[in-house]
Design a protein around this motif. Structure first.
Motif, PDB file in Angstrom:
ATOM      1  N   ILE A 256       0.833  -1.206   0.000  1.00 52.77           N
ATOM      2  CA  ILE A 256       0.000   0.000   0.000  1.00 52.77           C
ATOM      3  C   ILE A 256       0.864   1.250   0.000  1.00 52.77           C
ATOM      4  CG2 ILE A 256      -1.668   1.333   1.353  1.00 52.77           C
ATOM      5  CD1 ILE A 256      -2.897  -1.048  -0.109  1.00 52.77           C
ATOM      6  N   ASN A 257       1.968   1.216   0.748  1.00 53.28           N
ATOM      7  CA  ASN A 257       2.867   2.373   0.797  1.00 53.28           C
ATOM      8  C   ASN A 257       3.576   2.626  -0.525  1.00 53.28           C
ATOM      9  OD1 ASN A 257       2.284   2.912   3.470  1.00 53.28           O
ATOM     10  ND2 ASN A 257       4.008   1.739   4.273  1.00 53.28           N
ATOM     11  N   LEU A 258       3.776   1.568  -1.301  1.00 52.41           N
ATOM     12  CA  LEU A 258       4.588   1.685  -2.523  1.00 52.41           C
ATOM     13  C   LEU A 258       3.768   1.697  -3.802  1.00 52.41           C
ATOM     14  CD1 LEU A 258       7.505  -0.783  -1.612  1.00 52.41           C
ATOM     15  CD2 LEU A 258       7.460   1.692  -1.329  1.00 52.41           C
ATOM     16  N   LEU A 259       2.458   1.431  -3.722  1.00 52.90           N
ATOM     17  CA  LEU A 259       1.644   1.366  -4.938  1.00 52.90           C
ATOM     18  C   LEU A 259       1.731   2.676  -5.715  1.00 52.90           C
ATOM     19  CD1 LEU A 259      -1.616  -0.507  -3.859  1.00 52.90           C
ATOM     20  CD2 LEU A 259       0.001  -1.217  -5.628  1.00 52.90           C
ATOM     21  N   ASP A 260       1.958   2.555  -7.024  1.00 51.66           N
ATOM     22  CA  ASP A 260       2.126   3.732  -7.876  1.00 51.66           C
ATOM     23  C   ASP A 260       1.514   3.429  -9.241  1.00 51.66           C
ATOM     24  OD1 ASP A 260       3.287   6.389  -8.462  1.00 51.66           O
ATOM     25  OD2 ASP A 260       4.553   5.262  -9.847  1.00 51.66           O
ATOM     26  N   ASP A 261       0.218   3.268  -9.261  1.00 50.71           N
ATOM     27  CA  ASP A 261      -0.417   2.856 -10.509  1.00 50.71           C
ATOM     28  C   ASP A 261      -1.855   3.348 -10.523  1.00 50.71           C
ATOM     29  OD1 ASP A 261      -0.316  -0.236 -12.415  1.00 50.71           O
ATOM     30  OD2 ASP A 261      -1.420   1.620 -12.768  1.00 50.71           O
ATOM     31  N   CYS A 262      -2.172   4.223 -11.446  1.00 48.94           N
ATOM     32  CA  CYS A 262      -3.526   4.767 -11.511  1.00 48.94           C
ATOM     33  C   CYS A 262      -4.504   3.795 -12.146  1.00 48.94           C
ATOM     34  CB  CYS A 262      -3.529   6.085 -12.288  1.00 48.94           C
ATOM     35  SG  CYS A 262      -2.945   5.939 -13.994  1.00 48.94           S
ATOM     36  N   GLU A 263      -4.012   2.674 -12.663  1.00 52.11           N
ATOM     37  CA  GLU A 263      -4.882   1.710 -13.332  1.00 52.11           C
ATOM     38  C   GLU A 263      -5.559   0.757 -12.350  1.00 52.11           C
ATOM     39  OE1 GLU A 263      -5.501   1.829 -16.601  1.00 52.11           O
ATOM     40  OE2 GLU A 263      -4.221   3.604 -16.654  1.00 52.11           O
ATOM     41  N   ILE A 264      -5.195   0.811 -11.094  1.00 52.88           N
ATOM     42  CA  ILE A 264      -5.775  -0.109 -10.118  1.00 52.88           C
ATOM     43  C   ILE A 264      -6.672   0.652  -9.154  1.00 52.88           C
ATOM     44  CG2 ILE A 264      -3.830  -1.716 -10.279  1.00 52.88           C
ATOM     45  CD1 ILE A 264      -2.846  -0.602  -7.637  1.00 52.88           C
ATOM     46  N   GLU A 278      -2.985  -5.356   8.290  1.00 50.47           N
ATOM     47  CA  GLU A 278      -4.200  -5.576   7.515  1.00 50.47           C
ATOM     48  C   GLU A 278      -3.897  -5.712   6.026  1.00 50.47           C
ATOM     49  OE1 GLU A 278      -7.837  -3.543   9.969  1.00 50.47           O
ATOM     50  OE2 GLU A 278      -6.587  -2.219   8.739  1.00 50.47           O
ATOM     51  N   LEU A 279      -4.546  -6.691   5.411  1.00 44.46           N
ATOM     52  CA  LEU A 279      -4.434  -6.912   3.975  1.00 44.46           C
ATOM     53  C   LEU A 279      -5.637  -6.251   3.312  1.00 44.46           C
ATOM     54  CD1 LEU A 279      -3.486 -10.707   4.057  1.00 44.46           C
ATOM     55  CD2 LEU A 279      -1.941  -8.738   4.070  1.00 44.46           C
ATOM     56  N   VAL A 280      -5.372  -5.398   2.344  1.00 44.78           N
ATOM     57  CA  VAL A 280      -6.403  -4.537   1.762  1.00 44.78           C
ATOM     58  C   VAL A 280      -6.667  -4.952   0.319  1.00 44.78           C
ATOM     59  CG1 VAL A 280      -7.036  -2.149   1.230  1.00 44.78           C
ATOM     60  CG2 VAL A 280      -5.641  -2.654   3.248  1.00 44.78           C
ATOM     61  N   GLY A 281      -7.940  -4.940  -0.064  1.00 45.74           N
ATOM     62  CA  GLY A 281      -8.317  -5.331  -1.410  1.00 45.74           C
ATOM     63  C   GLY A 281      -7.827  -4.357  -2.474  1.00 45.74           C
ATOM     64  N   VAL A 282      -7.295  -4.914  -3.561  1.00 48.51           N
ATOM     65  CA  VAL A 282      -6.851  -4.121  -4.708  1.00 48.51           C
ATOM     66  C   VAL A 282      -7.390  -4.786  -5.967  1.00 48.51           C
ATOM     67  CG1 VAL A 282      -4.878  -3.264  -6.027  1.00 48.51           C
ATOM     68  CG2 VAL A 282      -4.752  -3.341  -3.530  1.00 48.51           C
ATOM     69  N   VAL A 283      -8.012  -4.014  -6.841  1.00 44.39           N
ATOM     70  CA  VAL A 283      -8.573  -4.537  -8.081  1.00 44.39           C
ATOM     71  C   VAL A 283      -7.639  -4.187  -9.229  1.00 44.39           C
ATOM     72  CG1 VAL A 283     -10.548  -4.516  -9.645  1.00 44.39           C
ATOM     73  CG2 VAL A 283     -10.904  -4.264  -7.178  1.00 44.39           C
ATOM     74  N   GLY A 284      -7.200  -5.201  -9.943  1.00 40.52           N
ATOM     75  CA  GLY A 284      -6.298  -4.988 -11.079  1.00 40.52           C
ATOM     76  C   GLY A 284      -5.343  -6.147 -11.217  1.00 40.52           C
ATOM     77  N   ASP A 285      -5.061  -6.562 -12.444  1.00 38.59           N
ATOM     78  CA  ASP A 285      -4.175  -7.709 -12.640  1.00 38.59           C
ATOM     79  C   ASP A 285      -2.733  -7.304 -12.886  1.00 38.59           C
ATOM     80  OD1 ASP A 285      -4.399  -6.749 -15.224  1.00 38.59           O
ATOM     81  OD2 ASP A 285      -5.732  -8.360 -15.885  1.00 38.59           O
ATOM     82  N   SER A 286      -2.423  -6.027 -12.678  1.00 37.62           N
ATOM     83  CA  SER A 286      -1.047  -5.555 -12.755  1.00 37.62           C
ATOM     84  C   SER A 286      -0.878  -4.392 -11.792  1.00 37.62           C
ATOM     85  CB  SER A 286      -0.717  -5.108 -14.189  1.00 37.62           C
ATOM     86  OG  SER A 286       0.585  -4.561 -14.256  1.00 37.62           O
ATOM     87  N   TRP A 287       0.119  -4.514 -10.894  1.00 35.93           N
ATOM     88  CA  TRP A 287       0.425  -3.430  -9.960  1.00 35.93           C
ATOM     89  C   TRP A 287       1.847  -2.945 -10.218  1.00 35.93           C
ATOM     90  CZ3 TRP A 287      -0.536  -5.863  -4.445  1.00 35.93           C
ATOM     91  CH2 TRP A 287      -1.844  -6.361  -4.358  1.00 35.93           C
ATOM     92  N   VAL A 288       2.089  -1.665  -9.947  1.00 40.47           N
ATOM     93  CA  VAL A 288       3.446  -1.118  -9.964  1.00 40.47           C
ATOM     94  C   VAL A 288       3.780  -0.643  -8.558  1.00 40.47           C
ATOM     95  CG1 VAL A 288       4.962   0.689 -10.838  1.00 40.47           C
ATOM     96  CG2 VAL A 288       3.375  -0.463 -12.392  1.00 40.47           C
TER      97      VAL A 288
END
Length: 680
Positions: A256-264, A278-288
């Motif tokens: 969560i601290n490092l996510l850098d992707d507007c597509e998710i 805590e594990l948080v939900g993220v929608v998207g099949d590619s993360w940066v």
């Protein structure tokens, strides 16, 4: 990681008498390539393969013809915290004709492992997936049991969604790719013949919105996942998915601290509990995932104060005079490597303060100590290559699991080799002719734990597994090798892990290899982020339970499924050892690792009271005083001058260099430190 223009060097081959046989659990087509030895699924391929592994958010345990899933509860006290495994649901084949058939690993990658219970069940165990996904390969009757009692069982009209309420308060949901007939008894479910996909998920709370999220994303499932090094200081996750719709995964706090992707899209309210936060939900099949750059430097970040140089020179002359390769008694790859790196530090400090008179003696010492390990002439020990798992082991380790701290069963590879790489990088810097001669040897050592390539039959030149120690989902290393543990992999010294990737980056600097510098810098940065997230325990943190946080300021041993205040070599109340093992070796990169000055104060103040205990080692005191010097340099300097000894990888010269290269916090400059911390 091997350069295309570099002829690969292979250390002499040997056979180990102590390594386990991988053929029991890996499919035959995987055995021809190097195999993982510190992976997140290591327990699945050791001994009986029946110890659990934490595949976030579930603990997974495979036992012969079945697989059990647990949404673990957390137990915590002041000394440790761990997740409790209970087989909440166990999946098997009804009246299985092969009840003694064990599981097989049919494929694996950075973010997943595919586990087959032959011949009919295939589990896609993808890290961070809120569903357990099972493919039934052939029409069979499915059997699902629980140690609890089923209080309520219901299905939708199409018989593709079932809710299972247990008497322990848990509510599980089962989805199927096509209608399935399930009947239930007190503690079990049985299906009619079925072939297809089933997905099972816990409902962690009763919020109806939570269940609707699971419903919405139940039809898209991941089968594998890879981490791609696409740009500098970036890691991209790419999952292969099947079914239809968008992919829902879970991110840990560091993600969560490092996510850098507007597509998710981050679902802030969709959360699962975890020992990692805590594990948080993220929608998207590619993360940066993107981190701020870390500058890899030979010398101190801010430079040494000019007026202090004579004091450093006095200590340097004394420490260099004491260098004598003939007087080294240890044959341990770990302790020998520390001596090599200690001498290399003296060379770099001499360069930084422009006192080059001592360089020739240091250079000779480094040659005399490093070359026997590279040439195979060390005698009672040395580096060898074994091809069963694919890696470098030591001569002593090939016949004794306890030798060299388990190096022969792939324990601590990045620690030991990291020290040698530091010495090799420095020697190649000060003697380029020597560096060119031994570059193939250096790269083979580095490749043992820093290979990026993926093994496969198509590339027979790959001799080492991909990133042996580094966990690309947790973004830090594991150290425990091919040893079975009920709590999974573990790592004690996060600072030595940082040193290993930092040293690899320095090797890249010495050889002008920009790719190696980039990868080493990225892994260094990620290891530091993970250390600051999970090892460094701040007073106001809410990541761990309040009682554990209250009594601890730094981790002892961090396990996949446990957090422990004790060390492998010392009890929890030896706080100076806990601090020291997470500081050593003292390097320029240490300033980045401990850039949060407020945390450093908390850690030192937590440790100082125990230094009056009888028997506290002078070497451990040195690391405490070094950190104290981050914010109280004069007081720390006085204490350092009273020391009567130093850690075998440290020296008075190095401690003085550290103190005299600190920022002067009394200036009130309010400088921003690495990774955005605010100090002074």
């Amino acid at each position: 990681m091997n350069s295309r223009s570099l002829q690969p060097f292979t250390f002499p081959e040997t056979r180990s008498t102590v390594l386990p046989d991988p053929s029991s659990f890996f499919s035959p087509d995987l055995l021809s390539s190097p195999l993982p030895t510190n992976s997140f699924f290591q327990n699945f391929v050791l001994k009986n393969g029946d110890q659990p592994e934490y595949i976030h958010p579930y603990l997974i345990k495979s036992s012969l013809s079945s697989l059990s899933i647990s949404y673990p509860s957390l137990f915590s006290n002041t000394s440790f915290t761990y997740q409790v495994f209970n087989p909440d649901l166990t999946i098997s084949v009804f009246n299985n004709p092969n009840p003694n058939q064990t599981h097989i690993i049919s494929s694996f990658d950075d973010l997943s492992v595919t586990l087959d219970i032959q011949p009919n069940l295939r589990f896609f165990l993808v890290r961070g997936c809120p569903f357990l996904t099972c493919q039934i390969l052939k029409s069979i009757k499915l059997y699902i049991s629980t140690i609890h009692a089923i209080l309520d069982f219901a299905s939708n009209s199409s018989k593709t969604k079932f809710t299972i309420n247990l008497n322990n308060g848990q509510k599980w949901i089962l989805y199927s790719s096509s209608p399935i007939n399930l009947t239930h008894e007190v503690s079990s479910l049985k299906s009619d013949d079925f072939c297809g996909i089933i997905r099972i998920a816990i409902l962690p709370n009763s919020d109806s919105g939570f269940e609707s999220v699971l419903d919405r994303f139940s039809s898209c499932y991941p089968v594998s996942g890879k981490a791609v090094f696409s740009e500098p200081f970036c890691v991209e996750y790419k999952w292969e998915k099947k079914g239809w719709g968008d992919l829902l995964m879970l991110a840990n706090p560091l993600h969560i601290n490092l996510l850098d992707d507007c597509e998710i899209r981050v679902l802030d309210e969709f959360k699962f509990n975890s020992i990692d936060g805590e594990l948080v939900g993220v929608v998207g099949d590619s993360w940066v995932l993107k981190t701020d750059p870390v500058s890899i430097t030979w010398y101190s970040i801010n430079g040494v104060k000019q007026e202090s140089i004579p004091q450093i020179i006095d200590a340097l002359v004394q420490d260099v005079q004491g260098l004598n390769s003939n007087s080294i008694e240890t044959t341990s790859s770990y302790f020998f490597g520390k001596l090599v790196a200690r001498a290399a530090r003296l060379a770099l400090i001499a360069e930084e303060i422009c006192y080059l008179d001592v360089i020739p003696k240091i250079k000779k010492y480094l040659k005399d100590t490093i070359e026997p390990w590279l040439n195979g002439t060390f005698g009672s020990n040395g580096f060898w290559y074994e091809k069963t798992w694919g890696g470098i082991i030591t001569k002593q380790g090939s016949v004794d699991t306890g030798a060299d701290f388990g190096f022969g069963v792939y324990n601590d590879h990045h620690f030991h080799i990291g020290y040698f790489l530091y010495g090799i990088a420095v020697l190649a810097k000060i003697d380029p002719v020597w560096g060119r001669k031994y570059r193939p040897h250096a790269y083979s050592l580095m490749a043992d734990f820093m290979t990026l390539s993926r093994g496969g039959n198509s590339n027979s030149n790959i001799k080492y597994p991909r990133l042996r120690c580094f966990d690309l989902w947790k973004l830090h290393s594991w150290a425990s090798g091919l040893t079975e543990f009920a709590d999974g992999r573990n790592q004690e010294s996060t600072s030595e892990a940082v040193n290993s990737y930092y040293s690899a980056a320095l090797l890249g600097l010495a050889y002008g290899d920009t790719h190696l510098v980039a990868v080493g810098s990225l892994l260094t940065a990620m290891e530091i982020h993970a250390s600051q997230t999970w090892w460094h325990i701040k007073a106001n943190d809410a990541l761990y339970a309040a009682d554990f946080t209250r009594e601890n300021r730094v981790m002892g041993v961090l396990w996949a499924n446990k957090r422990d205040s004790g060390l492998w070599f010392a009890p929890a109340d030896w706080r100076e050892c806990r601090l020291g093992i997470n500081v050593l070796p003292l390097l320029p990169i240490t300033e980045v690792l401990f850039s949060d000055v407020e945390y450093v104060k908390q850690l030192v103040n937590w440790t100082l009271p125990v230094l009056g205990r009888e028997g506290v080692g002078e070497g451990w005191k040195g690391f405490v005083y070094a950190l104290e010097g981050v914010y109280e340099s004069e007081i720390a300097l006085e204490k350092i001058r009273t020391l009567t000894g130093h850690d075998d990888g440290n020296s008075l010269t190095n401690l003085l260099w550290w103190i005299f290269s600190r920022d002067d916090c009394e200036t009130g400059s309010g400088k921003h430190c690495w990774f955005g911390h605010y100090c002074c």
